[in-house]
Design a protein around this motif. Structure first.
Motif, PDB file in Angstrom:
ATOM      1  N   ARG A   1       0.836  -1.203   0.000  1.00  0.00           N
ATOM      2  CA  ARG A   1       0.000   0.000   0.000  1.00  0.00           C
ATOM      3  C   ARG A   1       0.874   1.258   0.000  1.00  0.00           C
TER       4      ARG A   1
ATOM      5  N   ASP B   1       1.750   3.409  -2.323  1.00  0.00           N
ATOM      6  CA  ASP B   1       1.189   4.617  -2.945  1.00  0.00           C
ATOM      7  C   ASP B   1       0.201   5.292  -2.004  1.00  0.00           C
ATOM      8  N   GLU B   2      -0.607   4.498  -1.350  1.00  0.00           N
ATOM      9  CA  GLU B   2      -1.573   5.046  -0.390  1.00  0.00           C
ATOM     10  C   GLU B   2      -0.846   5.718   0.781  1.00  0.00           C
TER      11      GLU B   2
ATOM     12  N   ASP C   1       0.496   9.050  -0.507  1.00  0.00           N
ATOM     13  CA  ASP C   1      -0.596  10.013  -0.667  1.00  0.00           C
ATOM     14  C   ASP C   1      -1.053  10.542   0.686  1.00  0.00           C
ATOM     15  N   GLU C   2      -1.187   9.650   1.647  1.00  0.00           N
ATOM     16  CA  GLU C   2      -1.615  10.040   2.992  1.00  0.00           C
ATOM     17  C   GLU C   2      -0.578  10.977   3.624  1.00  0.00           C
TER      18      GLU C   2
ATOM     19  N   SER D   1       0.729   8.655   9.272  1.00  0.00           N
ATOM     20  CA  SER D   1       0.262   8.097   8.002  1.00  0.00           C
ATOM     21  C   SER D   1       0.315   6.574   8.028  1.00  0.00           C
TER      22      SER D   1
ATOM     23  N   VAL E   1      -2.886   4.079   7.407  1.00  0.00           N
ATOM     24  CA  VAL E   1      -2.892   3.061   6.360  1.00  0.00           C
ATOM     25  C   VAL E   1      -2.997   1.652   6.961  1.00  0.00           C
TER      26      VAL E   1
END
Length: 135
Positions: free
Chosen positions: A18, A20-21, A24-25, A100, A104
């Motif tokens: 995860r 990329d998530e 982004d977060e 972050s 996640v």
């Protein structure tokens, strides 16, 4: 100082798919918490996200021997000065990155492991700050 390497590795292995998530977060939180930092990045921070994620992957792979990545960390620290990074920015970044990770990971996160990440990332930060302050 002894890090719980198993905990760090296991939690990162949960985060990696995860990535990329996570990026982004993190950048979303950074730009809300420190809006002026947005000026330090290109309009599309995709490359910066890739660099940060690659650095985290390198850290994960090197947790059992952090000395192996010291030259890379010093180089990154020296580069960050050119972008306007200051020593006081690092702790903000560490805290936002850990927050972050918590977001996640969701219910798979635990405070002890997040504290371990905070400690590990501060060790990394010290290397980068030392390089930034070197003549």
């Amino acid at each position: 100082m002894t890090l719980d390497l198993e905990s760090l590795e296991t939690s990162f292995d949960l985060l990696a798919p995860r990535g990329d998530e996570l990026m982004d977060e993190f950048y979303s939180r950074l730009f809300v918490t420190a809006p002026a930092s947005r000026l330090l990045f290109p309009a599309d921070p995709k490359q910066q996200k890739t660099i940060l994620l690659a650095t985290l992957v390198l850290l994960r792979k090197s947790l059992r021997n952090l000395d192996t990545i010291a030259p890379t960390l010093r180089k990154l620290g020296a580069c960050n000065v050119a972008y306007g990074a200051k020593p006081e920015h690092y702790d903000v970044v560490v805290n936002l990155l850990v927050d972050s990770m918590r977001e996640v990971l969701g219910p798979r996160s635990d405070e002890r492991t997040l504290d371990e990440w905070r400690t590990a990332l501060r060790l990394v930060s010290k290397q980068m700050i030392a390089a930034a302050e070197a003549p």
